[in-house]
Design a protein around this motif. Structure first.
Motif, PDB file in Angstrom:
ATOM      1  N   LYS A  69       0.851  -1.190   0.000  1.00 14.24           N
ATOM      2  CA  LYS A  69       0.000   0.000   0.000  1.00 14.24           C
ATOM      3  C   LYS A  69       0.893   1.249   0.000  1.00 14.24           C
ATOM      4  O   LYS A  69       2.042   1.194   0.438  1.00 14.24           O
ATOM      5  N   HIS A 102      -1.429  -6.058  -3.836  1.00 14.26           N
ATOM      6  CA  HIS A 102      -2.574  -5.289  -3.326  1.00 14.26           C
ATOM      7  C   HIS A 102      -2.045  -3.996  -2.721  1.00 14.26           C
ATOM      8  O   HIS A 102      -1.335  -4.080  -1.736  1.00 14.26           O
ATOM      9  N   TRP A 307      -8.548 -13.126   4.224  1.00 10.62           N
ATOM     10  CA  TRP A 307      -7.817 -11.935   4.694  1.00 10.62           C
ATOM     11  C   TRP A 307      -7.163 -12.235   6.038  1.00 10.62           C
ATOM     12  O   TRP A 307      -7.503 -11.691   7.073  1.00 10.62           O
TER      13      TRP A 307
HETATM   14  C1  XIL Z   1      -6.838  -3.696   6.229  1.00  8.52           C
HETATM   15  C2  XIL Z   1      -5.749  -4.493   6.951  1.00  8.52           C
HETATM   16  O1  XIL Z   1      -6.198  -5.807   7.176  1.00  8.52           O
HETATM   17  C3  XIL Z   1      -5.351  -3.839   8.252  1.00  8.52           C
HETATM   18  O2  XIL Z   1      -4.229  -4.512   8.818  1.00  8.52           O
HETATM   19  C4  XIL Z   1      -5.003  -2.372   8.003  1.00  8.52           C
HETATM   20  O3  XIL Z   1      -4.755  -1.745   9.240  1.00  8.52           O
HETATM   21  C5  XIL Z   1      -6.142  -1.671   7.280  1.00  8.52           C
HETATM   22  O4  XIL Z   1      -6.432  -2.359   6.074  1.00  8.52           O
HETATM   23  N1  XIL Z   1     -10.270  -3.646   2.419  1.00  8.52           N
HETATM   24  C6  XIL Z   1      -9.017  -3.728   1.866  1.00  8.52           C
HETATM   25  C7  XIL Z   1      -7.867  -4.086   2.724  1.00  8.52           C
HETATM   26  O5  XIL Z   1      -8.864  -3.615   0.642  1.00  8.52           O
HETATM   27  O6  XIL Z   1      -6.663  -3.514   2.257  1.00  8.52           O
HETATM   28  C8  XIL Z   1      -8.105  -3.717   4.176  1.00  8.52           C
HETATM   29  O7  XIL Z   1      -7.025  -4.250   4.937  1.00  8.52           O
HETATM   30  C9  XIL Z   1      -9.439  -4.276   4.643  1.00  8.52           C
HETATM   31  C10 XIL Z   1     -10.570  -3.727   3.827  1.00  8.52           C
END
Ligand code: XIL
Length: 354
Positions: A69, A102, A307
């Motif tokens: 990210k 991602h 996830w």
């Molecule tokens: C979440 C992660 O799981 C956390 O660790 C982080 O703090 C915030 O992001 N949709 C998405 C993911 O596309 O990237 C997100 O992941 C959850 C919701």
């Protein structure tokens, strides 16, 4: 043979062996095996050997959960920080796993400087450069990219299909095209995916979200911009029913446009379920089974990715806390890495028997 197809062959062979042992035609694979994977968190990956072992044992695909990210890669505007991503990518490749990247464009998890971008030219320059540098670095390693993440409006109003983000504000709807076009130019062999949430519930808002996803895919294709898949996050709320018919139609329509699906962030949000753990685990497995059955009726998802792997670590704990303060149980393994009923459902699909 690539690591990925070798894996596929192995899981296929495992499925056949299991069928032979069971001795019944009923256990034979019904469809091609669907690779299974999980998002991996770098902190846990570094700290917990059992976590690394579970990733090695159970996954065909690994997704760095947060390390690709912008927040992680671009906290310093002048310099990319690939430390976390490189570590997870290295682990995946060493262990013969495929990778999903991602995400190249998202309105969240941005470093402060990116939220302060002020002009169209600046946003376009930064977005293009970001995708060029990141996709190029992992060319030949990361086969699939979530090119855009959560660009569809949460509850779309007529004429406002896109989510209000810095990208939409500065670049308008074109942000999606710029991202796909750039990723395709840098790695023409990569599989390029539009990733988003809530395509699975009933109601007009969700139907509108599905229509917008189809419209985006159609428009990219009309313009000759490559798009290969739609990622369905599938953070499933246990208290809401799955609109199986809507899901089947959506996957079928995408198929007609020549686009596959993949399940990219599967977990079960159990905050409204009763406290009893066996009840929660049964409900979660049944919800996942209902959902996957709908997806696979018209389609053959490229992957099913959860996830996280174990209830020990999940974003659901903080984001969807239970009123009784009991720990959430969103994932296929329990806190002690024991497989839950959900894991058995996932194994079925992995072996081609779902
Ligand atoms: C979440 C992660 O799981 C956390 O660790 C982080 O703090 C915030 O992001 N949709 C998405 C993911 O596309 O990237 C997100 O992941 C959850 C919701």
């Amino acid at each position: 043979m690539t690591a990925f197809s070798r894996r596929d062959a192995l899981t296929g062979a495992a499925g056949l062996a299991a069928a032979a042992l069971a001795g019944g035609a009923g256990a034979a694979p019904k469809r091609a095996p669907i690779p299974f994977g999980s998002a991996a968190q770098i902190e846990t990956f570094r700290a917990d050997p059992r976590y690394r072992d579970a990733l090695k044992r159970l996954c065909d695909v690994i997704v760095p959960m947060n390390d690709l990210k912008w927040e992680a890669l671009r906290h310093d505007r002048a310099r990319f920080d690939f430390s976390g991503a490189d570590e997870l990518v290295g682990f995946a490749l060493k262990n013969g796993k495929a990778l999903r990247g991602h995400a190249l464009l998202w309105g969240m998890a941005l470093p402060p400087w990116a939220k302060e971008m002020a002009t169209r030219a600046e946003a376009e320059r930064e977005l293009t450069r970001h995708i060029e540098v990141v996709v190029d670095r992992y060319k030949g390693k990361i086969a699939t990219w979530d090119v855009v993440n959560e660009v569809i409006a949460f509850d779309p109003k007529p004429g406002e299909p896109y989510r209000d983000t810095i990208w939409q504000r500065l670049l308008g709807p074109e942000h999606v095209e710029i991202a796909f076009r750039t990723a395709a130019r840098v790695d023409p062999k990569a599989r390029l995916v539009l990733n988003d949430f809530n395509f699975e519930e009933a109601g007009a808002g969700v139907a509108a979200r599905r229509k917008i996803a189809l419209d985006i895919v159609r428009r990219l294709k009309d313009k000759g911009i490559p798009v290969h898949g739609v990622g369905m996050q599938a953070h499933l709320y246990a208290e809401n029913a799955i609109d199986s018919d809507g899901v089947r139609k959506f996957v079928g329509e995408l198929g007609k446009l020549g686009v596959d699906v993949e399940i990219t962030e599967l977990d079960v949000i159990d905050w409204k379920l009763p406290a009893d753990t066996a009840t929660r685990d049964r409900a979660a497995a049944s919800l996942v089974s209902t959902y996957l059955d709908a997806v696979v009726t018209p389609g053959q998802p490229k992957a099913i990715v959860t996830w996280g792997l174990t209830d020990r670590y999940s974003w659901v704990h903080e984001t969807f806390p239970r009123k009784d303060a009991a720990k959430a149980r969103p994932l296929p393994l329990d806190e002690d890495y024991r497989p839950k009923p959900m894991m058995r459902v996932l194994e079925r699909y992995r072996r081609g028997r779902g």
